[in-house]
Design an enzyme around this catalytic site. Structure first.
Site, PDB file in Angstrom:
ATOM      1  N   SER A   1      -6.078  -6.877   7.443  1.00  0.00           N
ATOM      2  CA  SER A   1      -5.164  -5.871   8.000  1.00  0.00           C
ATOM      3  C   SER A   1      -4.960  -6.125   9.480  1.00  0.00           C
ATOM      4  CB  SER A   1      -5.733  -4.469   7.809  1.00  0.00           C
ATOM      5  OG  SER A   1      -4.964  -3.567   8.596  1.00  0.00           O
TER       6      SER A   1
ATOM      7  N   HIS B   1      -2.053  -7.684   5.419  1.00  0.00           N
ATOM      8  CA  HIS B   1      -1.903  -6.258   5.116  1.00  0.00           C
ATOM      9  C   HIS B   1      -1.304  -5.567   6.339  1.00  0.00           C
ATOM     10  CE1 HIS B   1      -2.963  -2.650   2.822  1.00  0.00           C
ATOM     11  NE2 HIS B   1      -3.407  -2.116   3.960  1.00  0.00           N
TER      12      HIS B   1
ATOM     13  N   ASP C   1      -0.369  -2.159   7.950  1.00  0.00           N
ATOM     14  CA  ASP C   1      -0.665  -0.721   7.909  1.00  0.00           C
ATOM     15  C   ASP C   1       0.297   0.048   8.803  1.00  0.00           C
ATOM     16  OD1 ASP C   1      -2.893  -0.271   6.159  1.00  0.00           O
ATOM     17  OD2 ASP C   1      -4.165  -1.338   7.602  1.00  0.00           O
TER      18      ASP C   1
ATOM     19  N   MET D   1       1.672   3.644  10.048  1.00  0.00           N
ATOM     20  CA  MET D   1       1.238   5.047  10.146  1.00  0.00           C
ATOM     21  C   MET D   1       2.215   5.818  11.025  1.00  0.00           C
ATOM     22  SD  MET D   1      -2.785   4.474  10.872  1.00  0.00           S
ATOM     23  CE  MET D   1      -3.802   3.404   9.862  1.00  0.00           C
TER      24      MET D   1
ATOM     25  N   HIS E   1       1.684  -1.436   3.550  1.00  0.00           N
ATOM     26  CA  HIS E   1       1.045  -0.171   3.161  1.00  0.00           C
ATOM     27  C   HIS E   1       1.631   0.940   4.023  1.00  0.00           C
ATOM     28  CE1 HIS E   1      -3.002   2.280   3.036  1.00  0.00           C
ATOM     29  NE2 HIS E   1      -2.015   2.891   2.389  1.00  0.00           N
TER      30      HIS E   1
ATOM     31  N   MET F   1       1.824   4.457   5.201  1.00  0.00           N
ATOM     32  CA  MET F   1       1.142   5.758   5.287  1.00  0.00           C
ATOM     33  C   MET F   1       2.062   6.681   6.060  1.00  0.00           C
ATOM     34  SD  MET F   1      -2.622   4.187   6.022  1.00  0.00           S
ATOM     35  CE  MET F   1      -1.918   2.659   6.612  1.00  0.00           C
TER      36      MET F   1
ATOM     37  N   MET G   1      -7.623   3.825  -1.955  1.00  0.00           N
ATOM     38  CA  MET G   1      -8.180   3.998  -0.607  1.00  0.00           C
ATOM     39  C   MET G   1      -9.673   4.283  -0.719  1.00  0.00           C
ATOM     40  SD  MET G   1      -5.833   3.514   1.692  1.00  0.00           S
ATOM     41  CE  MET G   1      -7.061   3.756   2.981  1.00  0.00           C
TER      42      MET G   1
ATOM     43  N   ASP H   1      -8.987  -0.611  -0.082  1.00  0.00           N
ATOM     44  CA  ASP H   1      -8.629  -0.613   1.332  1.00  0.00           C
ATOM     45  C   ASP H   1      -9.506   0.380   2.094  1.00  0.00           C
ATOM     46  OD1 ASP H   1      -7.400  -0.735   3.771  1.00  0.00           O
ATOM     47  OD2 ASP H   1      -5.467   0.063   3.095  1.00  0.00           O
TER      48      ASP H   1
ATOM     49  N   GLY I   1     -13.183  -0.022   4.915  1.00  0.00           N
ATOM     50  CA  GLY I   1     -14.630  -0.198   5.000  1.00  0.00           C
ATOM     51  C   GLY I   1     -15.167  -1.393   4.246  1.00  0.00           C
TER      52      GLY I   1
ATOM     53  N   GLY J   1      -9.945  -5.082   7.685  1.00  0.00           N
ATOM     54  CA  GLY J   1      -9.383  -5.024   9.033  1.00  0.00           C
ATOM     55  C   GLY J   1     -10.411  -5.410  10.063  1.00  0.00           C
ATOM     56  N   SER J   2     -11.309  -4.475  10.360  1.00  0.00           N
ATOM     57  CA  SER J   2     -12.293  -4.723  11.427  1.00  0.00           C
ATOM     58  C   SER J   2     -13.278  -5.822  11.055  1.00  0.00           C
ATOM     59  CB  SER J   2     -13.027  -3.428  11.780  1.00  0.00           C
ATOM     60  OG  SER J   2     -13.506  -2.789  10.622  1.00  0.00           O
TER      61      SER J   2
HETATM   62  C1  DX5 Z   1      -6.805   2.697   6.904  1.00  0.00           C
HETATM   63  C2  DX5 Z   1      -5.960   1.470   6.672  1.00  0.00           C
HETATM   64  C3  DX5 Z   1      -6.801   0.290   6.364  1.00  0.00           C
HETATM   65  C4  DX5 Z   1      -7.673  -0.116   7.508  1.00  0.00           C
HETATM   66  C5  DX5 Z   1      -8.776  -0.991   7.032  1.00  0.00           C
HETATM   67  O1  DX5 Z   1      -6.002   3.781   7.136  1.00  0.00           O
HETATM   68  O2  DX5 Z   1      -5.074   1.661   5.591  1.00  0.00           O
HETATM   69  O3  DX5 Z   1      -6.033  -0.805   5.924  1.00  0.00           O
HETATM   70  O4  DX5 Z   1      -6.983  -0.749   8.532  1.00  0.00           O
HETATM   71  O5  DX5 Z   1      -9.590  -1.240   8.120  1.00  0.00           O
HETATM   72  P1  DX5 Z   1     -11.135  -1.500   7.954  1.00  0.00           P
HETATM   73  O6  DX5 Z   1     -11.261  -2.716   7.114  1.00  0.00           O
HETATM   74  O7  DX5 Z   1     -11.588  -1.675   9.367  1.00  0.00           O
HETATM   75  O8  DX5 Z   1     -11.734  -0.276   7.302  1.00  0.00           O
HETATM   76 ZN    ZN Z   2      -4.055  -0.177   4.530  1.00  0.00          ZN
END
Ligand code: DX5
Ligand code: ZN
Length: 217
Positions: free
Chosen positions: A8, A33, A35, A37, A66, A68, A137, A175, A177, A197-198
């Site tokens: 992500s 990915h 994201d 928002m 994705h 959101m 999620m 998606d 953690g 992501g992280s």
């Molecule tokens: C959360 C996002 C995820 C997020 C995942 O709202 O949809 O895609 O960036 O990030 P990590 O892998 O750090 O949880």
């Molecule tokens: Zn996502």
């Protein structure tokens, strides 16, 4: 069968977005990915289609979008590019979900549907034969760097079993953690695509982290 990895870009260093997206791609990322928002559906604002499209000239992995956001129909067309593999909307954001999935398909893009952790699988039962992807999620959406909620793995297992029983063929994505220390369990539960992501971006060593995650799943 091995699972796919979708880093992500939410956790990327936006001042080096192109370089980091390419590095993740060359290291073996299967999708990027994206994201998105809106500060309404989730309590955070990330970026819009212009940022995603800034990557178009680069040969990155296909976009896994994705959304959101509320009222996603208004913006679907903005996310359609030659590199867009999936556009995923949240069941919770779509009053007319069946129509929205049709709308995504009308662009020649595979539609996905996402569920927040607390939303039961039954909410999407009737549209499962229309989607290319179901995104489960595993954190409450809005922020990177959260911890995976363990009960969401039960949802993945149930969905995988239901798919087999009904002979359906959508991809199952998880998606939130996902890290090196839980990605094998997540893949074993039945996730075909793992978002991270992280665990991939945010610091040097993207290539090594992508390769390490891919080797585990
Ligand atoms: C959360 C996002 C995820 C997020 C995942 O709202 O949809 O895609 O960036 O990030 P990590 O892998 O750090 O949880
Ligand atoms: Zn996502």
């Amino acid at each position: 069968m091995s699972s796919k990895l979708a880093p992500s870009i939410l956790s990327a260093d936006f001042s080096k977005l192109g370089d980091q997206a390419l590095e993740a791609t060359r290291a073996g990322a299967d999708y990027l990915h994206i994201d998105v928002m809106d500060g309404h559906f989730v309590p955070n604002i990330s970026f819009g289609a212009a940022v995603m499209k800034s990557l178009d000239p680069l040969e990155t992995a296909p976009y896994d979008v994705h959304l959101m956001i509320e009222d996603p129909d208004r913006y679907l067309g903005d996310f359609v590019t030659e590199n867009t593999a999936f556009i995923t909307v949240h069941q919770e954001a779509c009053v007319h979900l069946d129509r929205t999935l049709d709308h995504i398909r009308s662009y020649g893009v595979a539609p996905g549907v996402a569920l927040n952790p607390a939303t039961p699988l039954g909410m999407i039962e009737h549209v499962l034969d229309q989607v290319g992807l179901v995104l489960i999620m595993s954190v409450n959406p809005g922020f990177g760097g959260q911890h995976l909620i363990p009960y969401t793995l039960d949802k993945i297992r149930k969905l995988r079993d239901y798919r087999a029983k009904k002979g359906l063929d959508f991809q199952i994505e998880i998606d939130g953690g996902v890290k090196a220390d839980n990605c094998e369990a997540v893949a074993d539960a039945g996730a075909d695509i793992l978002v991270a992501g992280s665990a991939v971006f945010g610091r040097d060593g993207i290539t090594d982290r992508v390769k390490a995650l891919k080797a585990l799943i």
